[in-house]
Scaffold this motif. Sequence first.
Motif, PDB file in Angstrom:
ATOM      1  N   ARG A  18       0.827  -1.203   0.000  1.00 25.52           N
ATOM      2  CA  ARG A  18       0.000   0.000   0.000  1.00 25.52           C
ATOM      3  C   ARG A  18       0.867   1.262   0.000  1.00 25.52           C
ATOM      4  N   ILE A  20       3.634   1.516  -1.550  1.00 27.47           N
ATOM      5  CA  ILE A  20       4.140   1.657  -2.919  1.00 27.47           C
ATOM      6  C   ILE A  20       3.089   2.281  -3.827  1.00 27.47           C
ATOM      7  N   ILE A  21       1.855   1.810  -3.730  1.00 23.15           N
ATOM      8  CA  ILE A  21       0.811   2.243  -4.658  1.00 23.15           C
ATOM      9  C   ILE A  21      -0.098   3.318  -4.058  1.00 23.15           C
ATOM     10  N   ILE A 102       9.851   4.015  -7.746  1.00 19.08           N
ATOM     11  CA  ILE A 102       8.576   3.781  -7.074  1.00 19.08           C
ATOM     12  C   ILE A 102       8.762   2.843  -5.886  1.00 19.08           C
ATOM     13  N   GLY A 106       8.140   3.790  -1.918  1.00 18.42           N
ATOM     14  CA  GLY A 106       7.320   2.986  -1.010  1.00 18.42           C
ATOM     15  C   GLY A 106       8.081   2.609   0.245  1.00 18.42           C
ATOM     16  N   ASP A 146      -7.594   8.315  -4.388  1.00 21.94           N
ATOM     17  CA  ASP A 146      -7.806   7.326  -3.332  1.00 21.94           C
ATOM     18  C   ASP A 146      -8.835   7.770  -2.295  1.00 21.94           C
TER      19      ASP A 146
END
Length: 552
Positions: A18, A20-21, A102, A106, A146
């Motif tokens: 989570r 990371i994204i 990325i 994260g 999000d």
Amino acid sequence: MNSFYSSLKVMGLFCFVRCIIGPRLFRINAVDGKEGRIYDPNILEAWSDYIIKSLTLAWGLGVYSSPAIAAILYRKGYFTVDGISSLGRLVSLVGVTLLGTIFFRGLGRYMNYDYVTFLNVLESEKSNINKVIKTGLRRYDFEFHDWPVSFRWNDVEGDKSKPPIFVEKPSSRSSIFMTLGAIPCEILSYIAIHTFGRRLIYPGTVKLLQAAVVNRIFHLCFQYGAERFKLITRDGNAIDSVFVDRRSKKEFPNGETLVICCEGNAGFYEYGAMATPLEAGYSVLGWNHPGFGGSTGVPFPSQETNAIDVVIQFAIHRFGFMPENIMIYAWSIGGFPASWAAMNYPDIKGLILDATFDDILPLAKARMPPSWGPLVGRTIRNYMNLNNAEQVIRYPGPFLLIRRVRDEMICTSDSSPLQTNRGNDLLSKVLQYRYPKLITPETRWALEASLTLDKDSLITLWHQYEVDEDICAATVRSYIEEKSASFPMSIGDDMTMEQKLQLMFYLVQKHMVDFDSTHCTPLPVELFQQPWDPEALLNQTESSDDQEKIKE
């Protein structure tokens, strides 16, 4: 014990994924006495985020300059097998760099207590079936994609007896040969509107421009107590909206009225029209066009109307505002969704259009080479038919136009901005529909002349024709008492030419306010007013002198 440690590992892995994204976190807001502050990423996250944003910006620049880049690569000999192979290796290197960056971002987030705490709150809110955002998440300002969904277009059962109203595009009959011959033009229109066309009409969708706009949602939250919401439209777009509630607050006497703001073609609720009704003490609901800010989609007319529809449904069913307590305020191109909403919600308290045009086609033609006229006309009518006047005349309620005297954007001639302001055409069409016995071929010249005059000249015209505001108001009131306040009115059918002109000048003054400014100047709060309602005249006491003057 082993299962306990296994669950911890799974939870840790899930949290890392989570991180990371997950969305970028901008600020931790002040809530419940806790001090607000800018989110402080550690050095690993900060540098990784910087590299990602730089690569994203470079990609955006590359897309918009791709024709020039392609020409340069061709001259350099990269359109060969070896050249393409070299480009492939370069792209692969950039891709690996991006993925690695990325990953390290994260990792930096995973080691940051503030970010992990934020993720826990976010996951808890997303599992909230009541769709009521709690105080915990309101502490954070982060990327909107999000944000938990607060309202969907089908969360409430609509009135099936009142389907949405749309203005039909003009139809033209043509033979099969003409239809086949028009196919190349149709292809050109499609390419034009989906490439540079819609970006010229709605520059706010350009990501490079959005990147230059600093996120100010935390400012609205801190200064006005704003709440942010994600609304899902009929076509699946997510609309970024924000609400400031002033109800039941003594210091805001206008708080019981909600003002829904519709922004311009490069405006966002963070920087746009919301400031004026907020300063005037109203409750305010702002939203971003599809493709603007956190909103998804593209601002084509169908997506615009779906967006404003879910915004109004949200205001009615989530916050309990009745339509008669809702005003819609639009600036510039925001007049299209605003006028569509007024047409479909005729019981609203009023419609205020600021620096708005009647039809976008004359403006588009004025800014394109004359030889492009047929292509521009076909493209606008097929894809961007923003014909505001056709929608406003179908709205029976109070209406106010704010005209910018030096507006350089909605005029068709830079040398005469007031005379060619398309707001004049908008008001003229509305008045002609509402008062057809006043606006006749014999009086139309006077209407057009009055709309091209500045404030001082208009006052002189009033004195010249001896316009008495009290008598005109009494005349309208007597007509409504005898007949009705519905449009179109037959008032003026039995008047002399002089009486018609006097009443027409009076109605122009009631439906339009002049603001001596250019297009993008913020509207002063003293010019923001509720539109004139003819039915309100029934509550005024009519003097016997006025009665006698009307009879004479």
